[in-house]
Design an enzyme around this catalytic site. Structure first.
Site, PDB file in Angstrom:
ATOM      1  CG  ASP A 189      43.555  38.700  47.118  1.00 15.93           C
ATOM      2  OD1 ASP A 189      43.028  39.484  47.943  1.00 15.93           O
ATOM      3  OD2 ASP A 189      42.960  38.245  46.122  1.00 15.93           O
ATOM      4  CE  LYS A 201      38.305  43.254  46.082  1.00 17.48           C
ATOM      5  NZ  LYS A 201      38.281  41.828  45.806  1.00 17.48           N
ATOM      6  CD  GLN A 215      36.665  39.672  43.231  1.00 19.19           C
ATOM      7  OE1 GLN A 215      37.329  40.688  43.417  1.00 19.19           O
ATOM      8  NE2 GLN A 215      36.052  39.039  44.224  1.00 19.19           N
TER       9      GLN A 215
END
Ligand code: NAP
Length: 293
Positions: free
Chosen positions: A120, A53, A97
């Site tokens: 997200d 990422k 995460q």
């Protein structure tokens, strides 16, 4: 034999567009979007995703802020960091995460992220907006699936799309997106899961099949009809049948038996995976634009 749906190629096209957009934003605002990625603990797979990422951000000219915390981090410590990132104007998107260590409640952490930075798309505000068909951050993997489907199926109206899996991360949002009344969706959607006695009853009806079960070989060739378009979201590490001293990554679909019947199919790796990061970068640009309106 099926056409291979090349997620790497589509992803690199999208990333090139994002890179151009970042240049324009920099000209207009004198700054570029920034993504904060938080990793708690030393899970090897998560560490790889976080690195990818960060690299993805750099490649399109965005800023990446990585926060790597020890596995012993408390929930309060993590929430304090989220609060700081919520209030940092250089940070347009925040990604924590998952999974998190046991002492931390994932829902509390997701709920603490400012919805306008929730790239997200997991915050209940964004989930609710998706279901209500309002402007929101679409979750990255399901959005990547939708784009791949649109590149390979023209006129989705009335097509039967079957999803295997009902997780909040993949199955449910894919179903919600593909159900919407717009040209990128408008499908007849069926979602199946482990309560089904025999999922092949559903998978055999699919014009488009999205498989997110988290188990290798969940769907085999005898479970699909000719001409199906298959999106395999699964990522499973198995012992390599060709060499038991090695492992390999496979999806949830038995590619060898399904591909000969399918019109198009995503490979694993190289299908959905690369799309996830492209959609994360796209959401970060969107967050920047929303915050600079
Ligand atoms: P998950 O949370 O474990 O959910 C799996 C879902 O599949 C559950 O709803 C489960 O049903 C259902 N299921 C499992 N086995 C089944 C079977 N034999 N028949 C019918 N339904 C079955 O997994 P997830 O987070 O959605 O992820 C799914 C897969 O996608 C994983 O392999 C994951 O690694 C991968 N993934 C990839 C990406 C990417 O970027 N490529 C991103 C996210 C996830 P129940 O609800 O009844 O238990």
């Amino acid at each position: 034999m099926a056409e291979i749906i090349d997620g790497k190629k589509v992803s690199s096209e999208i990333r090139a567009e994002i890179k151009d957009r970042v240049v324009e934003l920099n000209k207009t605002y004198g700054k570029v979007p920034g993504l904060a990625v938080v990793l708690v603990g030393d899970d090897a797979a998560s560490a790889v995703y976080v690195r990818m990422k960060g690299k993805g951000c750099e490649e399109v000219g965005m800023n990446s802020y990585q926060h790597i915390l020890p596995g012993s981090t408390s929930q309060d410590e993590l929430l304090t960091l989220i609060d700081k990132l919520n209030n940092d104007s250089n940070v347009n998107g925040i990604l924590v995460q998952l999974p998190l260590p046991k002492q931390i409640d994932e829902k509390s952490v997701i709920n603490a992220i400012d919805p306008i930075k929730d790239v997200d798309g997991f915050h209940p505000v964004n989930v609710g907006k998706l279901v209500a068909d309002d402007e929101c951050f679409l979750p990255c993997t399901p959005h990547g699936c939708q784009i791949l489907i649109n590149r390979h199926v023209k006129d989705l109206k009335g097509k039967h799309l079957v999803v295997v899996g009902r997780s909040s991360i993949v199955g449910k949002p894919v179903a919600n997106m593909m159900l919407q009344k717009n040209d990128q969706a408008n499908c007849i959607v069926t979602v199946c899961h482990t309560a089904a006695k025999d999922i092949s009853v559903y998978t055999k009806q699919a014009d488009i099949l999205v498989v997110a079960a988290g188990r290798a070989m969940t769907v085999t060739g005898d479970m699909v009809k000719d001409g199906v378009v298959v999106i395999d979201v699964g990522v499973n590490r198995i012992t390599d049948p060709a060499d038991s001293s090695k492992t390999k990554i496979v999806g949830d679909v038995d590619f060898d038996s399904v591909a000969p019947k399918a019109a198009a199919i995503t490979p694993v790796p190289g299908g959905v995976g690369p799309m996830t990061i492209a959609m994360l970068l796209s959401n970060t640009v969107k967050a920047f634009e929303m915050q600079n309106r």
